[in-house]
Design a protein around this motif. Structure first.
Motif, PDB file in Angstrom:
ATOM      1  N   LYS A 126      81.771  17.895 -18.357  1.00 58.44           N
ATOM      2  CA  LYS A 126      80.422  18.433 -18.599  1.00 58.44           C
ATOM      3  C   LYS A 126      79.368  17.372 -18.295  1.00 58.44           C
ATOM      4  O   LYS A 126      78.351  17.656 -17.640  1.00 58.44           O
ATOM      5  CB  LYS A 126      80.303  18.896 -20.049  1.00 58.44           C
ATOM      6  CG  LYS A 126      78.959  19.525 -20.421  1.00 58.44           C
ATOM      7  CD  LYS A 126      79.031  20.078 -21.839  1.00 58.44           C
ATOM      8  CE  LYS A 126      77.732  20.762 -22.224  1.00 58.44           C
ATOM      9  NZ  LYS A 126      76.612  19.808 -22.382  1.00 58.44           N
ATOM     10  N   ARG A 151      79.152  16.889 -14.562  1.00 57.91           N
ATOM     11  CA  ARG A 151      78.515  18.047 -13.936  1.00 57.91           C
ATOM     12  C   ARG A 151      77.001  18.017 -14.131  1.00 57.91           C
ATOM     13  O   ARG A 151      76.224  18.450 -13.272  1.00 57.91           O
ATOM     14  CB  ARG A 151      79.094  19.336 -14.539  1.00 57.91           C
ATOM     15  CG  ARG A 151      78.507  20.626 -13.987  1.00 57.91           C
ATOM     16  CD  ARG A 151      78.792  20.794 -12.518  1.00 57.91           C
ATOM     17  NE  ARG A 151      78.339  22.087 -12.043  1.00 57.91           N
ATOM     18  CZ  ARG A 151      78.269  22.424 -10.754  1.00 57.91           C
ATOM     19  NH1 ARG A 151      78.618  21.537  -9.815  1.00 57.91           N
ATOM     20  NH2 ARG A 151      77.864  23.622 -10.394  1.00 57.91           N
ATOM     21  N   GLU A 152      76.574  17.461 -15.274  1.00 59.17           N
ATOM     22  CA  GLU A 152      75.152  17.415 -15.587  1.00 59.17           C
ATOM     23  C   GLU A 152      74.463  16.177 -15.030  1.00 59.17           C
ATOM     24  O   GLU A 152      73.289  15.936 -15.299  1.00 59.17           O
ATOM     25  CB  GLU A 152      74.970  17.492 -17.104  1.00 59.17           C
ATOM     26  CG  GLU A 152      75.376  18.851 -17.678  1.00 59.17           C
ATOM     27  CD  GLU A 152      75.344  18.899 -19.194  1.00 59.17           C
ATOM     28  OE1 GLU A 152      75.185  17.810 -19.810  1.00 59.17           O
ATOM     29  OE2 GLU A 152      75.483  19.992 -19.757  1.00 59.17           O
ATOM     30  N   THR A 162      75.562  12.767 -15.258  1.00 58.37           N
ATOM     31  CA  THR A 162      75.802  11.454 -15.864  1.00 58.37           C
ATOM     32  C   THR A 162      76.587  10.571 -14.901  1.00 58.37           C
ATOM     33  O   THR A 162      77.559  11.020 -14.279  1.00 58.37           O
ATOM     34  CB  THR A 162      76.597  11.597 -17.178  1.00 58.37           C
ATOM     35  OG1 THR A 162      75.844  12.413 -18.083  1.00 58.37           O
ATOM     36  CG2 THR A 162      76.867  10.240 -17.812  1.00 58.37           C
TER      37      THR A 162
END
Length: 288
Positions: free
Chosen positions: A247, A250-251, A253
């Protein structure tokens, strides 16, 4: 370590005077970590087997071949004795016999055979049990299937929560009479139930979960419990870690800013990198 030595370690736990909590393992990496941390025993549960191999819930979709192959991978990766949840033995009593043969060859230290009716019957929403007679036949077949007498065979029942305490005691006594090495109980909810079962039987007890009032080791030891399971939190923790990492990536980072990542030292230890480098030097002439 030879498979027989692993089985003898499990037997020593069952015949000892203490109670241990096994480490939940499901693949080569998890069993190595459990071994490095000093666990005396690994528990390969049916639910985590289904999740690790198939990504499916624990509804008897995994096959014997898949289960045995995963056990074989773990046996290769570490020396930790492993108790395998073999569910219903993947069929009738003759299938149980084959299940024992396959898991013995795969390196299991012991296995459990239960009397739950699996797969779930058509039109039945509640968990059901096979007959007492069929359960006894399965235990006898399991014992007949082992070629290494040190392999531990454990009879398992969830009758306490499916039918009643009296039925659980009748089944436990019948399974004990077949010559199994220990008895595994799930669904026990009170001290009264455990104490009644302990008083009615003589074999070592494996307990699959219990309420808070029954988690004290001194109490469990007094009731002849030698192995007390704690669920399969490691797989749940790993799932959460994978989710959070993917996650975050995907965002957007950056990999260097990710949290909860295993150190290079821990990863190296889990993959036994030092041993591989040593062999590369010994057998390939590579400088390490």
């Amino acid at each position: 370590m030879a498979f027989r030595q692993r089985r003898e370690k499990l037997r020593a736990i069952l015949t000892g005077s203490g109670c241990i909590r096994p480490g939940s393992v499901y693949d080569a990496t998890s069993i190595r970590i459990a071994e490095d941390l000093g666990f005396e025993l690994g528990m390969f549960g049916g639910s985590v087997a289904s999740l690790a191999v198939l990504g499916d819930p624990d509804i008897a979709l995994i096959t014997l071949t898949e289960l045995a192959e995963q056990m074989r991978r773990m046996s290769r990766a570490a020396h930790l004795p492993v108790l395998v949840d073999a569910d219903h033995g993947y069929g009738n009593a003759l299938n149980v016999r084959r299940t024992v043969q396959e898991l013995e060859a795969a390196g299991a230290a012991g296995l459990t055979i239960e009397d739950t009716l699996l797969p779930q019957a058509f039109g039945e929403s509640k968990t059901q049990l096979i007959s007492l007679e069929e359960g006894v036949g399965k235990m006898k077949a399991a014992l007949d299937g082992r070629s290494d007498p040190s392999l531990v065979i454990i009879g398992r029942t969830g009758a306490v929560s499916i039918t009643n305490l009296e039925d659980a005691i009748v089944r436990a006594r019948a399974y004990e009479a077949t010559g199994v090495d220990a008895l595994f109980f799930t669904g026990i909810k009170s001290r009264h139930e455990l104490e009644a079962i302990s008083a009615a039987t003589t074999l070592p007890i494996v307990l699959g979960g219990a309420p808070e009032e029954m988690t004290g080791l001194d109490y469990l030891i007094s009731q002849r419990v030698r192995i007390a399971l704690q669920g399969h939190a490691p797989f749940a923790a790993a799932t959460q870690a994978v989710y959070e990492t993917l996650k975050a990536l995907r965002e957007g980072t950056s990999p260097k800013n990710l949290k909860g990542i295993a150190s290079a030292e821990l990863t190296s230890r889990a993959m036994r990198e030092a041993e591989t480098k040593q062999r590369s030097g010994d057998f390939l002439g590579l400088k390490t």
